[in-house]
Design an enzyme around this catalytic site. Structure first.
Site, short mmCIF file in Angstrom:
data_model
loop_
_atom_site.label_atom_id
_atom_site.label_comp_id
_atom_site.label_asym_id
_atom_site.label_seq_id
_atom_site.Cartn_x
_atom_site.Cartn_y
_atom_site.Cartn_z
N CYS A 56 -10.65 -9.61 -2.65
CA CYS A 56 -10.40 -10.79 -1.83
C CYS A 56 -9.66 -11.95 -2.52
O CYS A 56 -9.88 -12.21 -3.70
CB CYS A 56 -11.72 -11.34 -1.33
SG CYS A 56 -12.80 -10.13 -0.62
N ARG B 146 -4.29 -8.94 -2.92
CA ARG B 146 -5.66 -8.79 -3.40
C ARG B 146 -6.59 -8.21 -2.33
O ARG B 146 -7.74 -7.86 -2.62
CB ARG B 146 -6.22 -10.15 -3.82
CG ARG B 146 -5.49 -10.78 -4.97
CD ARG B 146 -6.11 -12.11 -5.29
NE ARG B 146 -7.45 -11.92 -5.79
CZ ARG B 146 -7.78 -11.91 -7.08
NH1 ARG B 146 -6.85 -12.05 -7.98
NH2 ARG B 146 -9.02 -11.74 -7.47
N LYS C 195 0.12 7.71 -8.83
CA LYS C 195 1.09 6.92 -8.05
C LYS C 195 1.32 7.61 -6.71
O LYS C 195 1.35 6.97 -5.67
CB LYS C 195 2.45 6.81 -8.78
CG LYS C 195 2.50 5.91 -9.99
CD LYS C 195 2.37 4.45 -9.71
CE LYS C 195 0.97 3.98 -9.72
NZ LYS C 195 0.30 3.53 -10.89
N LYS D 40 -5.33 -5.05 -5.28
CA LYS D 40 -5.06 -5.33 -6.68
C LYS D 40 -6.28 -6.03 -7.26
O LYS D 40 -6.91 -6.82 -6.57
CB LYS D 40 -3.85 -6.28 -6.72
CG LYS D 40 -3.16 -6.35 -8.04
CD LYS D 40 -2.12 -5.29 -8.17
CE LYS D 40 -1.38 -5.34 -9.46
NZ LYS D 40 -0.81 -4.03 -9.79
N ASN E 150 -15.56 -14.30 -2.82
CA ASN E 150 -15.02 -13.10 -3.45
C ASN E 150 -16.10 -12.60 -4.39
O ASN E 150 -16.55 -13.35 -5.24
CB ASN E 150 -13.74 -13.48 -4.21
CG ASN E 150 -13.15 -12.33 -4.99
OD1 ASN E 150 -13.49 -11.18 -4.76
ND2 ASN E 150 -12.25 -12.66 -5.91
N GLY E 151 -16.53 -11.35 -4.22
CA GLY E 151 -17.59 -10.83 -5.09
C GLY E 151 -18.63 -10.12 -4.25
O GLY E 151 -18.40 -9.83 -3.07
N TRP F 96 -10.95 -7.99 1.32
CA TRP F 96 -11.01 -6.56 1.03
C TRP F 96 -12.47 -6.19 1.25
O TRP F 96 -13.35 -6.61 0.51
CB TRP F 96 -10.60 -6.29 -0.42
CG TRP F 96 -10.55 -4.84 -0.76
CD1 TRP F 96 -9.51 -3.98 -0.56
CD2 TRP F 96 -11.59 -4.07 -1.40
NE1 TRP F 96 -9.84 -2.72 -1.02
CE2 TRP F 96 -11.11 -2.76 -1.53
CE3 TRP F 96 -12.86 -4.36 -1.86
CZ2 TRP F 96 -11.86 -1.73 -2.11
CZ3 TRP F 96 -13.62 -3.34 -2.43
CH2 TRP F 96 -13.11 -2.05 -2.56
N HIS G 163 -6.44 27.76 -15.87
CA HIS G 163 -7.90 27.75 -15.79
C HIS G 163 -8.39 27.28 -14.43
O HIS G 163 -9.53 26.83 -14.31
CB HIS G 163 -8.47 26.87 -16.90
CG HIS G 163 -8.09 27.34 -18.26
ND1 HIS G 163 -8.68 28.43 -18.86
CD2 HIS G 163 -7.12 26.92 -19.11
CE1 HIS G 163 -8.12 28.63 -20.04
NE2 HIS G 163 -7.15 27.74 -20.21
N GLU H 7 -1.86 7.30 -4.35
CA GLU H 7 -2.29 5.99 -3.88
C GLU H 7 -1.33 5.35 -2.88
O GLU H 7 -1.76 4.60 -2.03
CB GLU H 7 -2.62 5.04 -5.03
CG GLU H 7 -1.46 4.60 -5.85
CD GLU H 7 -1.89 3.72 -7.04
OE1 GLU H 7 -2.91 3.04 -6.94
OE2 GLU H 7 -1.18 3.73 -8.05
N GLU I 20 -0.68 9.92 -14.40
CA GLU I 20 -0.19 8.67 -13.81
C GLU I 20 0.77 8.97 -12.65
O GLU I 20 0.72 8.30 -11.61
CB GLU I 20 0.48 7.81 -14.90
CG GLU I 20 1.13 6.53 -14.44
CD GLU I 20 0.21 5.52 -13.76
OE1 GLU I 20 -1.01 5.73 -13.71
OE2 GLU I 20 0.74 4.52 -13.23
C1 F6R Z 1 -3.09 2.02 -9.99
C2 F6R Z 1 -3.73 0.76 -10.27
C3 F6R Z 1 -5.16 0.77 -10.65
C4 F6R Z 1 -5.38 -0.20 -11.82
C5 F6R Z 1 -6.88 -0.30 -12.14
C6 F6R Z 1 -7.14 -1.17 -13.35
O1 F6R Z 1 -1.77 1.84 -9.64
O2 F6R Z 1 -3.13 -0.28 -10.20
O3 F6R Z 1 -5.60 2.04 -10.96
O4 F6R Z 1 -4.68 0.26 -12.92
O5 F6R Z 1 -7.56 -0.82 -11.04
O6 F6R Z 1 -6.65 -2.45 -13.16
P1 F6R Z 1 -6.41 -3.45 -14.35
O7 F6R Z 1 -5.35 -2.89 -15.22
O8 F6R Z 1 -6.02 -4.72 -13.71
O9 F6R Z 1 -7.72 -3.54 -15.09
#
Ligand code: F6R
Length: 608
Positions: free
Chosen positions: A2, A27, A485, A603, A100-101, A74, A504, A488, A481
């Protein structure tokens, strides 16, 4: 998670709140709302969906007040609908809160409050807090908030207003970021600086257990136990331009294309080619301690965990020390064995991730030194670690992390080089690595020119249900990774594996409908990975290979080849990840997905 923003001052609050919420939308973006103190009244508008929908709903109201708070959500407790959107109000609609929390003991408190006659309209944990404040409220908002906070367990960044004290916003923080923006006879509160940077760059970061009382003339900071605290006002370093799309259709694409520049920024002033050395100001006074370490532990979440895995390979190779990598969520709960000769490095783009922050606190309890690699300047992890290194890549707005990943790997490489030069590495060897590092941005530029070709591949395979990503050594984490990508943002199920593990289990999945992305660069495991490609082809799998320029042989085996320039093995992830970022981006576009705001994600994961 949030986003929250508040304003008190001489301007109309509404446009400031809406604009701030748009900046915070990355966010959380399932619903949003505002509370305005308007001609002695408290006006609340809430809306499921995006901020633009909230903007439409408030347009007609013509609010002119200059005190207000806004929230983009969120969802944690309760579906994203109007009743669960913030702000929440008390029974008499005098008070409004945004939060937020997570309030962990909300259900016990809710039962108690219901017995006292409170009526609840939402399924959220937040609503109990405003009723609790109401219980204590006797025309002293600050005090009522303080008393209420003493009853709750959990994390919060909150803003509270009362129509009976319309010249005031009360803010408090525990575990969820909150800062106060300082203008001229106007004050802002926000979960991150991007919400207010248009108006002021002067900010004071609240720490856990602190609150701030904002009015038109000043702001006062205290602990939630009513002890005064002095906060320093710091200057935010990024520009408005950095949080705009700059002509790109999406933040993610902008951030992918900015990587030549962001990798340069991350190295700027740190590499000293003349003596093959590295200078990392934040670590300088801790170098002895770092050099004495017998073990290194890296911990992080998500993409940052993937860069930690690459860090493990690099640090072990260059320092000949045991390196462990752990998910922060596991590390914090598994009673890890640490001692003063073990150093812990946490990696977090946002510097706010709840599990990573909890890991920092666990390490501190065990008295091991803990260092941070963060992007967001002034973030909680940056402030709570002993010392650290910033990425210096500017705000990352796209929910899928891209430029932070390449910068994290760049920083890990610089740390490894710094320590290796002091342990055993000659200046000549150091110079060779630095030359290669300095050449990376240009090589990334070259890869970015393949964008259209990668777009065509995405068109070809964008309707697949599954993707497999395989790599070895330094490029095994790149496979993870690349798969992350893809899943997600395009919602295609994708898995990453070390290529040799395919036999395996995952090999059972391979048929003519399975695209398999191999990172098959010319390194020491090249021949082995070619054998893995043969195994996939023998089962009619479709192979997309990321290969080293000049490798003609691979064309005979793979269905499609994306070439990346040659570099040192341990720098190769900085190149091989770029086409995989683009592939995921274009696959998401082909499928009509919202790239910058993928479903269910947000994020900065500030809840466990
Ligand atoms: C994937 C992504 C998440 C963050 C994870 C950690 O694209 O963005 O997997 O990498 O939530 O976030 P940070 O780096 O902010 O601790």
């Amino acid at each position: 998670m949030c986003g929250i923003v508040g304003y008190i001052g001489k301007q109309k609050a509404l446009p400031i709140l809406i604009n701030g919420l748009k900046r915070l939308e990355y966010r959380g973006y399932d619903s949003a709302g505002i509370a305005m103190l308007e001609n002695g009244d408290l006006q609340i508008v809430k809306q499921p969906g995006k901020i633009c929908e909230l903007e439409e709903s408030v347009a007609a109201a013509n609010f002119t007040g200059n005190v207000g708070i806004g929230h983009t959500r969120w969802a944690t407790h309760g579906v994203p609908d109007r009743k669960n959107a913030h702000p929440h109000t008390d029974c008499r609609k005098r008070l409004a809160i945004i939060h937020n929390g997570i309030i962990e003991n909300y259900s016990t408190l809710k039962n108690e409050l219901i017995l006292k006659g409170h009526t609840f309209v939402s399924e959220t944990d937040t609503e109990i807090l405003v009723h609790l404040i109401e219980e204590f409220y006797d025309n002293n908002l600050e005090q009522a908030v303080r008393y209420a906070l003493a009853e709750i367990q959990g994390t919060y960044g909150i803003l509270v207003v009362s129509k009976d004290e319309p010249e005031m916003i009360v803010a408090a923080r525990n575990g969820s970021p909150l800062l106060i923006g300082v203008g001229e006879e106007e004050y802002f509160a926000a979960s991150d600086a991007s919400a207010i940077i248009r108006h002021t760059r002067d900010v004071a970061y609240l720490d856990d257990g602190e609150m701030a009382i904002l009015n038109h003339k000043t702001f006062v900071t205290k602990t939630i136990h009513d002890k005064p605290v002095t906060k320093y006002v710091e200057r935010v370093s990024f520009d408005l331009e950095q949080i705009e799309k700059g002509g790109y259709p999406h933040f993610m694409l902008k951030e992918i294309f900015n990587q030549p520049e962001t990798i340069r920024d991350c190295m700027r002033g740190r590499l000293m080619l003349e003596n093959g050395d590295v200078r990392l100001g934040g670590l300088e006074v801790h170098l002895d301690q770092m050099l004495k370490a017998k073990k290194i532990v890296l911990t992080a979440c998500g993409t940052s965990w993937h860069s930690a895995l690459i860090g493990e390979y690099i640090l072990e190779e260059l320092l000949r020390l045991p390196v462990e990598v752990d998910y922060a969520s596991e590390f914090r709960y598994r009673n890890p064995v640490l001692d003063p000769e073990t150093i812990v490095i946490v990696i977090s783009q946002s510097g706010e991730t709840a599990d990573t922050l909890a890991a920092v606190r666990e390490v501190k309890k065990m008295r091991s030194p803990v260092f941070g690699i963060c992007n967001v300047v002034g973030s909680t992890i940056a402030r709570e670690t002993l010392a650290g290194v910033y990425l210096h890549v500017g705000p990352e707005i796209g929910v899928a992390s891209t430029k932070a990943f390449t910068a994290q790997v760049t920083v890990l490489m610089q740390i490894a080089l710094l320590l290796a030069r002091r342990k055993w590495m000659s200046a000549e060897e150091g110079k060779k690595i630095i030359r290669e590092l300095q050449a990376i941005p240009e090589k990334v530029e070259k890869i970015l020119q393949l964008d259209q070709k990668i777009q065509k591949l995405a068109e070809l395979y964008g309707n697949s249900h599954n993707f497999l990503y395989l790599g070895r050594g330094y490029n095994f984490p790149v496979a993870l990774e690349g798969a992350l990508k893809m899943k997600e943002i395009s919602y295609i199920h994708a898995e990453g594996y070390p290529a040799a593990e395919m036999k395996h289990g995952p090999i059972a999945l391979i048929d003519e409908n399975m695209p398999v992305v191999f990172i098959a660069i010319k390194d020491h495991s090249y021949d082995k990975i070619i054998s893995n490609i043969e195994e996939v082809k023998a089962r009619n799998g479709r192979v997309i290979a990321v290969a080293t320029e000049g490798d003609e042989k691979i064309k005979e085996r793979a269905d499609h080849v994306i070439y990346v320039p040659q570099t040192l093995d341990f720098l190769s992830p900085l190149l091989t990840i770029v086409p995989l970022q683009l592939l995921a981006y274009h696959a998401a576009i082909v499928r009509g997905c919202n790239v910058d705001q993928p479903r269910n994600l947000a994020k900065s994961v500030t809840v466990e």
